[in-house]
Write an enzyme that holds these catalytic residues in place. Structure first.
Site, mmCIF file in Angstrom:
data_model
loop_
_atom_site.group_PDB
_atom_site.id
_atom_site.type_symbol
_atom_site.label_atom_id
_atom_site.label_comp_id
_atom_site.label_asym_id
_atom_site.label_seq_id
_atom_site.Cartn_x
_atom_site.Cartn_y
_atom_site.Cartn_z
ATOM 1 N N HIS A 159 0.860 -1.211 0.000
ATOM 2 C CA HIS A 159 0.000 0.000 0.000
ATOM 3 C C HIS A 159 0.886 1.248 0.000
ATOM 4 O O HIS A 159 1.435 1.625 1.042
ATOM 5 C CB HIS A 159 -0.909 0.014 1.229
ATOM 6 C CG HIS A 159 -1.911 1.128 1.206
ATOM 7 N ND1 HIS A 159 -3.247 0.920 1.418
ATOM 8 C CD2 HIS A 159 -1.771 2.461 0.999
ATOM 9 C CE1 HIS A 159 -3.892 2.075 1.333
ATOM 10 N NE2 HIS A 159 -3.009 3.033 1.091
ATOM 11 N N HIS B 97 1.496 5.381 -1.730
ATOM 12 C CA HIS B 97 1.128 6.533 -2.564
ATOM 13 C C HIS B 97 2.417 7.098 -3.155
ATOM 14 O O HIS B 97 3.259 7.625 -2.419
ATOM 15 C CB HIS B 97 0.422 7.611 -1.740
ATOM 16 C CG HIS B 97 -0.863 7.121 -1.159
ATOM 17 N ND1 HIS B 97 -2.076 7.265 -1.809
ATOM 18 C CD2 HIS B 97 -1.126 6.447 -0.008
ATOM 19 C CE1 HIS B 97 -3.025 6.709 -1.078
ATOM 20 N NE2 HIS B 97 -2.478 6.199 0.024
ATOM 21 N N LYS C 298 -9.229 -0.561 -6.003
ATOM 22 C CA LYS C 298 -9.300 0.130 -4.705
ATOM 23 C C LYS C 298 -10.631 0.847 -4.573
ATOM 24 O O LYS C 298 -11.020 1.609 -5.451
ATOM 25 C CB LYS C 298 -8.155 1.148 -4.626
ATOM 26 C CG LYS C 298 -8.158 2.027 -3.372
ATOM 27 C CD LYS C 298 -7.772 1.259 -2.125
ATOM 28 C CE LYS C 298 -7.978 2.056 -0.851
ATOM 29 N NZ LYS C 298 -6.898 2.954 -0.527
ATOM 30 N N HIS D 137 -10.719 1.034 1.548
ATOM 31 C CA HIS D 137 -10.555 2.050 2.604
ATOM 32 C C HIS D 137 -11.815 1.927 3.445
ATOM 33 O O HIS D 137 -12.867 2.451 3.094
ATOM 34 C CB HIS D 137 -10.399 3.453 2.019
ATOM 35 C CG HIS D 137 -10.096 4.462 3.084
ATOM 36 N ND1 HIS D 137 -8.963 5.250 3.096
ATOM 37 C CD2 HIS D 137 -10.774 4.791 4.221
ATOM 38 C CE1 HIS D 137 -8.963 6.009 4.181
ATOM 39 N NE2 HIS D 137 -10.049 5.755 4.869
ATOM 40 N N HIS E 145 -4.796 -0.585 5.784
ATOM 41 C CA HIS E 145 -4.395 0.227 6.948
ATOM 42 C C HIS E 145 -5.371 0.125 8.115
ATOM 43 O O HIS E 145 -5.943 1.123 8.528
ATOM 44 C CB HIS E 145 -4.158 1.688 6.552
ATOM 45 C CG HIS E 145 -5.189 2.284 5.616
ATOM 46 N ND1 HIS E 145 -6.533 2.254 5.875
ATOM 47 C CD2 HIS E 145 -5.046 2.925 4.430
ATOM 48 C CE1 HIS E 145 -7.172 2.859 4.887
ATOM 49 N NE2 HIS E 145 -6.288 3.262 3.998
ATOM 50 N N ASP F 94 1.250 2.575 3.587
ATOM 51 C CA ASP F 94 0.407 3.756 3.335
ATOM 52 C C ASP F 94 1.247 5.038 3.405
ATOM 53 O O ASP F 94 0.768 6.080 3.845
ATOM 54 C CB ASP F 94 -0.776 3.835 4.314
ATOM 55 C CG ASP F 94 -1.855 4.801 3.831
ATOM 56 O OD1 ASP F 94 -1.835 5.186 2.648
ATOM 57 O OD2 ASP F 94 -2.718 5.168 4.650
HETATM 58 O O1 DOR Z 1 -3.868 9.645 5.398
HETATM 59 C C1 DOR Z 1 -4.154 9.294 4.270
HETATM 60 N N1 DOR Z 1 -3.541 9.809 3.184
HETATM 61 N N2 DOR Z 1 -5.082 8.353 4.110
HETATM 62 C C2 DOR Z 1 -5.545 8.019 2.893
HETATM 63 O O2 DOR Z 1 -6.414 7.195 2.807
HETATM 64 C C3 DOR Z 1 -5.045 8.702 1.675
HETATM 65 C C4 DOR Z 1 -3.726 9.258 1.889
HETATM 66 C C5 DOR Z 1 -3.285 10.229 0.824
HETATM 67 O O3 DOR Z 1 -3.482 9.951 -0.362
HETATM 68 O O4 DOR Z 1 -2.719 11.252 1.174
HETATM 69 ZN ZN ZN Z 2 -3.488 5.039 1.368
#
Ligand code: DOR
Ligand code: ZN
Length: 348
Positions: free
Chosen positions: A13, A15, A102, A139, A177, A250
């Site tokens: 997971h 970003h 997702k 999520h 998460h 995450d």
């Molecule tokens: O804290 C978070 N940031 N939770 C999420 O689900 C998305 C993520 C983000 O893309 O910044």
């Molecule tokens: Zn995330």
């Protein structure tokens, strides 16, 4: 123990963002992990196989040259909307463009305005995913403003997830998460079809830490950290050796100026020190023997993939987490635990 050798782990997971931020953060993830499940919540969400293939290409272009990065493989995900077409999902999965899909409930978090408002509109998609064995990544929080922010995961389990698994008893689901004891218990009870990722930061901070000595925006993420009893349940889950829990950081970078703001963004950036943070937790819990399962074996087993060939080495060594990481557009991003000393370090 002063040295640990692990089969190369994966991050289920991540970003990675795009453009300058992608260039700044990708090397950290690629250095530590063999594969990464890449979240599709870009400003323009990744909703089709064509968009996912383009994004994958941009990621590989942004990967620096060098032996320490060449093993890295991004695994792409499809951002589900009310309009997602089962045919597109099928094509994306059978062509090996999508590894998973997702589901963001609309407005649950960063870049989720195009998320799902009516889960029943996705029934044909879920039926197709179930048939193909394609994992659904959730999520798992309700968005009803009437529900207390600290209860949104538990209420999602009770009102949405319980129903979903009844309707699709063979659908493979990863609850992403997870932050609560409730989620840990639910996933264990439905382990024939479910698994969960657990972040490093949710193993380290509880909800009081967000306010320690004043409000600390770099400890704010969604789902928000919960009470201590929940943090302890997460630590038990990851260190138990139970195969339904695996590593997903995450890591969610935002420019410092977007975090330290009147309306600060949710997201904690852990790509710089992810493996070191997890290792410290496992050591504190006297469970280093179970680290490799959590980091490198349980995830591929759930996704039906091979484990990685290579290995990483962690050495017992104090090092200071950098205060900020520069982004080529002139902004910067602040790692979790910036300025603190950690006692394990991944060897280059
Ligand atoms: O804290 C978070 N940031 N939770 C999420 O689900 C998305 C993520 C983000 O893309 O910044
Ligand atoms: Zn995330």
């Amino acid at each position: 123990m002063t040295e640990i050798i692990l089969r190369r782990p994966d991050d289920w997971h991540v970003h990675l963002r795009d453009d300058a931020m992608l260039a700044a953060v990708l090397p950290f993830t690629a250095r530590q992990f063999g594969r990464a499940i890449v979240m599709p919540n870009l400003a323009e969400p990744v909703t089709t196989p064509a968009l996912a293939a383009d994004y994958r290409h941009r990621i590989l272009q942004a990967l620096p040259d060098g032996k320490e990065y060449e093993h890295f493989e991004p695994l792409m995900t499809c951002y589900l909307t009310d309009e997602t077409d089962a045919g597109q999902i099928e094509k994306g999965y059978t062509d090996s463009v999508f590894a998973a899909a997702k589901l963001y409930p609309a407005n649950v978090t960063t870049n989720s305005t195009n998320g799902v408002t009516d889960i029943t509109s996705l029934e044909p998609v879920f039926a197709k995913m179930q048939e193909m064995g394609m994992p659904l990544l959730l999520h798992g929080e309700v968005t009803d403003p009437e529900v207390d922010i600290f209860d949104r995961e538990a209420v999602y389990i009770e009102h949405v997830l319980s129903q979903l698994i009844k309707e699709f008893p063979q659908l493979k689901i990863v609850m992403e998460h997870v932050t609560t004891k409730d989620a840990v218990e639910f996933v264990r009870a439905h382990r024939d079809q479910m698994a969960a990722t657990i972040t490093a930061h949710h193993l380290i901070i509880n909800r009081s830490d967000i306010f320690e000595g004043g409000i600390t925006p770099h400890r704010y993420c969604l789902p928000i950290a919960k009470r201590e009893v929940h943090r302890l349940a997460l630590r038990e889950a990851v260190t138990s050796g139970d195969s339904c829990f695996f590593l997903g950081t995450d890591t969610a970078p935002h420019p410092v100026s977007d975090k330290e703001a009147a309306c600060g963004c949710a997201g904690i950036f852990t790509a710089v020190n992810a493996l070191e943070l997890y290792t410290q937790v496992f050591e504190e819990e006297n469970a280093l023997d179970n680290l490799e399962g959590f980091a490198a074996l349980h995830g591929p087993a759930f996704y039906g993939m091979d484990t990685n060939e290579g290995a990483v080495t962690l050495v017992k060594k104090d090092w200071r987490v950098p205060g900020t990481i520069a982004v080529p557009d002139g902004s910067s991003v602040r790692p979790f635990r910036a300025g603190r000393t950690l006692n394990w370090k991944m060897k280059d």
